[in-house]
Design an enzyme around this catalytic site. Structure first.
Site, PDB file in Angstrom:
ATOM      1  N   ASP A 116       3.503   1.678  -1.305  1.00 42.03           N
ATOM      2  CA  ASP A 116       4.622   0.838  -0.881  1.00 42.03           C
ATOM      3  C   ASP A 116       5.678   1.733  -0.208  1.00 42.03           C
ATOM      4  O   ASP A 116       5.353   2.424   0.760  1.00 42.03           O
ATOM      5  CB  ASP A 116       5.162   0.082  -2.102  1.00 42.03           C
ATOM      6  CG  ASP A 116       6.199  -0.966  -1.782  1.00 42.03           C
ATOM      7  OD1 ASP A 116       5.831  -2.033  -1.264  1.00 42.03           O
ATOM      8  OD2 ASP A 116       7.396  -0.721  -2.038  1.00 42.03           O
ATOM      9  N   TYR A 223      15.893  -1.170   1.466  1.00 44.70           N
ATOM     10  CA  TYR A 223      15.642  -2.203   2.475  1.00 44.70           C
ATOM     11  C   TYR A 223      16.822  -2.320   3.440  1.00 44.70           C
ATOM     12  O   TYR A 223      16.631  -2.517   4.647  1.00 44.70           O
ATOM     13  CB  TYR A 223      15.401  -3.554   1.788  1.00 44.70           C
ATOM     14  CG  TYR A 223      14.125  -3.595   1.006  1.00 44.70           C
ATOM     15  CD1 TYR A 223      12.931  -3.986   1.603  1.00 44.70           C
ATOM     16  CD2 TYR A 223      14.091  -3.219  -0.332  1.00 44.70           C
ATOM     17  CE1 TYR A 223      11.748  -4.018   0.885  1.00 44.70           C
ATOM     18  CE2 TYR A 223      12.907  -3.245  -1.063  1.00 44.70           C
ATOM     19  CZ  TYR A 223      11.734  -3.646  -0.445  1.00 44.70           C
ATOM     20  OH  TYR A 223      10.563  -3.650  -1.156  1.00 44.70           O
ATOM     21  N   HIS A 278      -1.755  -5.842  -3.713  1.00 47.73           N
ATOM     22  CA  HIS A 278      -0.786  -4.807  -3.345  1.00 47.73           C
ATOM     23  C   HIS A 278      -0.697  -3.738  -4.427  1.00 47.73           C
ATOM     24  O   HIS A 278      -0.420  -2.575  -4.133  1.00 47.73           O
ATOM     25  CB  HIS A 278       0.582  -5.466  -3.152  1.00 47.73           C
ATOM     26  CG  HIS A 278       1.682  -4.523  -2.787  1.00 47.73           C
ATOM     27  ND1 HIS A 278       1.787  -3.942  -1.545  1.00 47.73           N
ATOM     28  CD2 HIS A 278       2.737  -4.044  -3.514  1.00 47.73           C
ATOM     29  CE1 HIS A 278       2.854  -3.161  -1.502  1.00 47.73           C
ATOM     30  NE2 HIS A 278       3.442  -3.196  -2.695  1.00 47.73           N
TER      31      HIS A 278
END
Length: 298
Positions: A116, A223, A278
């Site tokens: 990730d 983010y 994931h």
């Protein structure tokens, strides 16, 4: 600065491991280490919203194979420093934490395994030609330049990453994620992984990490910085050996992003795990460990 021992106890749940404090790029980082001190150094870099515990199923097997394994809490997570400025989470900045940790450990060569956001850091190390990086294993994390190109022609992928935009709003995402003892975060992890990949005990550990002062905002700032402080990506092909391991049942990232990243490399190979999500290193730890050891111990 050099590495120094953390509190004098082994981290619960990982036999033979120890805790360290390591200097990053202007921050102090907590890490768990295992394996022979003189073994080849490999950093395990977690993603959102995990911490070093993400690698509990990998640390032991890699260390037993003779590797010196270091799994840090990335900046902003768990017991590591949590700068307040969004700019402190820019990709260029967070990536520099890795070679700084290697320097503190007295090493001039290292490998990385990233998942990730940790995978994006690994990609960035390789793409910028980090001379100390020997090889990089990528777990369900897209090469940023490949992702940009993919988004331009695959609008469905844009929708799947819409949470990036939602996380830009001040304070509201923090409020929503903290609600109900982090019910949304824990629920999302369980819902998007294979059944049994995250136990109640695992999620209790994650909740404790998320509850640390400043942690939720710091995690979201990765983010926020991605859109406010975008690095320039060089077009040169990556020469570092790369192994991409991809769980194809990832609901957020298209499996074709694995080959999109491979296309930007001179020496890269892709392994798809059709039944993994994931969270592939939780879903199929034995297979992921086999692929990592085959690559890292080569």
């Amino acid at each position: 600065m050099t590495a120094r021992p953390d509190a004098p106890h082994a981290p619960e749940g990982v036999a033979g491991a120890e805790t360290l404090r390591l200097p990053g790029h202007g921050v102090d980082l907590h890490a768990v280490a295992a394996g022979p001190p003189g073994g080849p150094l490999v950093f395990l870099l977690h993603g959102f919203p995990e911490f070093w515990w993400a690698w509990r199923r990998q640390i032991g097997p890699l260390a037993a194979a003779g590797l010196r394994v270091v799994a840090p809490d990335l900046r902003g997570y768990n017991l590591s420093a949590k700068p307040r400025d969004v700019a402190a989470y820019a990709l260029d900045t967070v990536t520099e934490d890795v070679p700084r940790m290697a320097e503190a450990l007295g090493r001039d060569r290292f490998a990385v395994v990233g998942h990730d956001w940790g995978a994006i850091v690994a990609w960035h190390l390789a793409a910028r030609g980090e001379p100390r990086l020997e090889r990089a294993a990528i777990l369900n994390g897209p090469h940023p330049a490949a992702l940009s190109r993919f988004l331009a022609s695959h609008p469905w992928q844009v929708l799947r990453l819409s949470y990036f935009a939602a996380f830009q709003v001040p304070m509201l995402p923090e409020t929503m994620l903290r609600a109900g003892n982090f019910a949304a975060l824990a629920g999302a992890m369980r819902a998007t992984a294979r059944t049994g990949s995250f136990t109640a005990a695992d999620l209790a550990r994650y909740r404790a990490a998320w509850a640390r002062p400043g942690a939720v905002t710091a995690m979201l700032n990765w983010y926020r910085a991605a859109l406010r402080h975008r690095p320039r990506f060089e077009e040169r092909r990556i020469a570092t050996p790369i192994r991409i391991i991809w769980g194809d049942r990832d609901i957020a990232l298209d499996a074709r992003l694995a080959e999109a990243g491979q296309a930007l490399c001179e020496r890269a190979e892709v392994f798809h795990l059709p039944d993994a999500t994931h969270w592939l290193h939780h879903d199929q730890p034995e297979e992921v460990n086999r692929l990592l050891l085959d690559f890292l111990a080569a």
